[in-house]
Scaffold this active site. Structure first.
Site, short mmCIF file in Angstrom:
data_model
loop_
_atom_site.label_atom_id
_atom_site.label_comp_id
_atom_site.label_asym_id
_atom_site.label_seq_id
_atom_site.Cartn_x
_atom_site.Cartn_y
_atom_site.Cartn_z
N ARG A 109 0.95 30.09 22.58
CA ARG A 109 0.79 31.10 21.21
C ARG A 109 2.49 31.38 20.82
O ARG A 109 3.16 31.95 21.61
CB ARG A 109 0.22 32.32 21.20
CG ARG A 109 0.36 33.28 20.05
CD ARG A 109 -0.45 34.49 20.31
NE ARG A 109 -0.38 35.53 19.13
CZ ARG A 109 0.15 36.53 19.29
NH1 ARG A 109 0.72 37.00 20.32
NH2 ARG A 109 0.27 37.33 18.26
N HIS A 130 5.75 37.34 13.10
CA HIS A 130 6.27 38.28 14.05
C HIS A 130 7.42 38.89 13.89
O HIS A 130 8.45 38.79 14.65
CB HIS A 130 6.14 37.45 15.39
CG HIS A 130 6.00 37.94 16.74
ND1 HIS A 130 5.09 37.92 17.51
CD2 HIS A 130 6.69 39.22 17.29
CE1 HIS A 130 5.02 38.88 18.73
NE2 HIS A 130 5.92 39.72 18.51
N GLU A 152 0.70 42.55 15.23
CA GLU A 152 1.14 43.94 15.30
C GLU A 152 1.49 44.67 13.90
O GLU A 152 2.66 44.90 13.83
CB GLU A 152 1.83 44.23 16.61
CG GLU A 152 1.32 43.61 18.05
CD GLU A 152 2.28 44.09 18.89
OE1 GLU A 152 3.00 44.63 18.71
OE2 GLU A 152 1.87 43.85 20.18
N ASN A 166 -3.87 42.75 21.17
CA ASN A 166 -2.79 42.90 21.97
C ASN A 166 -2.96 44.29 22.74
O ASN A 166 -3.34 45.30 22.21
CB ASN A 166 -1.58 43.06 21.32
CG ASN A 166 -1.01 41.44 20.83
OD1 ASN A 166 -2.04 40.86 21.04
ND2 ASN A 166 0.06 41.50 20.08
N TYR A 176 -1.58 46.84 25.75
CA TYR A 176 -0.61 47.29 26.94
C TYR A 176 -0.98 48.52 27.74
O TYR A 176 -0.65 48.40 28.78
CB TYR A 176 0.78 47.38 26.23
CG TYR A 176 1.14 46.04 25.89
CD1 TYR A 176 1.96 45.42 26.82
CD2 TYR A 176 1.09 45.47 24.71
CE1 TYR A 176 2.40 43.74 26.59
CE2 TYR A 176 1.53 44.31 24.53
CZ TYR A 176 2.12 43.49 25.19
OH TYR A 176 2.54 42.25 24.92
N GLU A 218 -2.05 39.26 23.52
CA GLU A 218 -0.88 39.63 24.39
C GLU A 218 -1.33 40.79 25.29
O GLU A 218 -2.25 41.64 25.12
CB GLU A 218 -0.01 40.28 23.64
CG GLU A 218 1.08 39.47 22.56
CD GLU A 218 2.10 39.99 21.86
OE1 GLU A 218 2.70 41.13 22.46
OE2 GLU A 218 2.53 39.72 20.79
O1 IFM Z 1 7.70 41.86 22.96
C1 IFM Z 1 6.68 42.57 22.20
C2 IFM Z 1 6.07 41.53 21.32
O2 IFM Z 1 6.92 41.18 20.45
C3 IFM Z 1 5.08 42.33 20.73
N1 IFM Z 1 4.00 42.91 21.34
C4 IFM Z 1 4.53 43.73 22.49
C5 IFM Z 1 5.53 43.10 23.37
C6 IFM Z 1 6.36 43.93 24.41
O3 IFM Z 1 6.84 45.20 23.87
#
Ligand code: IFM
Length: 477
Positions: free
Chosen positions: A92, A136, A181, A309, A311, A382
């Site tokens: 990706r 992005h 995002e 995504n 985290y 992600e």
């Molecule tokens: O590096 C970023 C990415 O560009 C977008 N999502 C989160 C990642 C980590 O912060």
């Protein structure tokens, strides 16, 4: 600090069963143009908001810029060979808008498009499925000068750019993501200003969020018109938002942040409406006069896939009158109308970004999207972690990152068992890169990059991930 997500230490018996993913599960890794390409002024590329921002003193840690980054523009062939060595099924990447349409309007820049043609051909030649993200975060600077995302016209410009890329690459790229995002673009770019273009106005952030989604909807239609067989989606960054206690005020704080972080995007994109409670929360910020008839129908144009995504989790509590907000969330805030909500740390292990490690949050997030919003195929586009890495004898043994991936893949599998149509997973990131306002000080890569020599070293997590892909799952340890 011990990490409950870690696989057991050597010599300790692990009775966790091996986990196998569904046949055809798409294993990948992700990057983004400004974070890796470099060659900022080559091949006809002109500045984006991130070039301007990173060259503005005080905006990025240590004054780092994406001018050279990982020099991927010049090393694309060997980088794709490395992807093949790791066995990636998909890669990706994002297209740099100012590289393929300098200035953000007008004709395509053939040299810029050629770079992506060569990248796609190289990927296909190695049996790697290209997954293309159109945006992005690198808005051409002239479009920002004309008002940026708070200006409605940016949405139409984005759809034109989508057509131009689809005309050039649509014959070889099956998977298309419009935005990556949009919360970050809108609320970090125009709310807190910690991301480019660095503006701080709550109403502008809300308008930017709306116009990003409008641009997404128009781009979906443009992509479909250009390539009816394309699989089109959008990627949102989602967080479970948990109240610190059961107290009604904390529960309400969680509702507000969930509205801004998650439902601001999920509801228009997948239901065609803004949530009423969110609009009420934002009443002191905007009257939503920028929303025109027909916008929400465009924004909710049907999709083929949804990218998530993931985290970490937000744990929040009600404002304490007179108390200082947590430093990361200090004013100007990225939470317009809810600036005083407190973000609470629980003392659980964190990554080098200070983000709590919370794999169960991935199960919760995927289940929520599926159970509350859509039956569409989902992809984790992600997931990953920054840790401080050390090169020892030419090796990087990133046990914490490996443990993070292991825990989150177990969570992804649990979501599938719970009925979520999860079809693929992209590790963030293939290689260390420019981590936005943190510059090169945070490393998310499975491949270590020495920014002086540009030497790449696959870390332990990369070798481990290659084995996961080979087995289509996780081994019993
Ligand atoms: O590096 C970023 C990415 O560009 C977008 N999502 C989160 C990642 C980590 O912060």
């Amino acid at each position: 600090m011990s990490n409950p997500a870690s696989p057991p230490a050597a010599g300790v018996v692990d009775d966790r069963p091996p986990l196998t993913f569904p046949p055809g599960f798409l294993w990948g890794a992700a990057t983004a143009a400004y974070q890796i390409e470099g060659a900022a002024a080559e091949g006809g590329r002109t500045p984006s908001i991130w070039d301007t921002f990173s060259h503005t003193p005080g905006r990025v840690v240590e004054g780092h810029t994406g001018d050279v980054a990982c020099d991927h523009y010049h090393r694309m062939g060997s980088d794709v060979a490395l992807m093949a060595e790791l066995g990636l099924k998909s890669y990706r990447f994002s297209v740099s808008w100012p590289r393929v349409q300098p200035g953000g309007t007008g004709p395509a820049n053939a040299e810029g498009l050629d770079f992506y043609r060569r990248l796609v051909d190289e990927l296909l030649g190695h049996g790697i499925e290209p997954w293309l993200t159109l945006y992005h975060w690198d808005l051409p600077q002239p479009l920002e000068d004309a008002g940026g995302w708070p200006a409605r016209d940016s949405a139409a410009r984005f759809a034109d750019y989508a057509t131009l890329v689809a005309d050039a690459l649509g014959d070889r790229v099956r998977y298309w993501t419009t935005l990556n995002e949009p919360w970050c673009s809108a609320f970090l770019g125009y709310g807190s200003g910690v991301h480019a273009p660095g503006r701080s106005d709550g109403a502008d952030a809300v308008r930017a969020g709306h116009h990003l989604m409008l641009g997404h909807g128009l781009a979906v239609q443009a992509l479909r018109a250009a390539r009816p067989t394309a699989e089109v989606g959008v990627t949102v960054n989602l967080y479970p938002v948990t109240p610190a206690t059961d107290a009604p005020a904390d529960v309400d704080a969680a509702r507000r942040i969930d509205g801004l972080a998650n439902r601001f995007f999920l509801d228009p994109l997948l239901r065609g409406s803004y949530p009423a409670d969110l609009m009420a929360d934002l009443a002191g910020v905007t009257d939503f006069g920028h929303v025109r008839d027909g916008d929400l129908a465009t924004i909710s144009t049907p999709l083929d896939v949804v990218g998530v995504n993931y985290y970490s989790r937000h744990v929040v509590a009600a404002p304490v009158p007179g108390a200082e907000p947590e430093p990361y969330w200090r004013a100007p805030s990225c939470w317009p109308g809810s600036e005083d909500v407190r973000f609470v740390t629980r003392g659980v292990p964190v990554t080098d970004m200070n983000w709590e490690i919370d794999a169960p949050g991935l199960v919760e997030t995927l289940r929520r999207v599926h159970e509350e919003y859509t039956d569409l195929p989902l992809y984790v586009t992600e997931n990953g972690s920054a840790f401080v890495d050390e090169v020892v004898d030419g090796q990087v043994d990133d046990v914490d990152r490996l443990a993070y991936f292991d825990a989150h893949l177990r969570a992804a599998h649990e979501a599938i068992e719970a009925g979520v149509p999860l079809r693929g997973y992209f590790a963030w990131s293939l290689m260390d890169n420019f981590e936005w306002a943190w510059g090169y000080t945070k490393r998310f890569g499975m491949v270590h990059v020495d920014y002086d020599s540009q030497v790449r070293i696959p870390k332990s997590s990369a070798r481990w991930y290659a084995e996961v892909i080979r087995r289509n799952g996780l081994a019993a340890q």
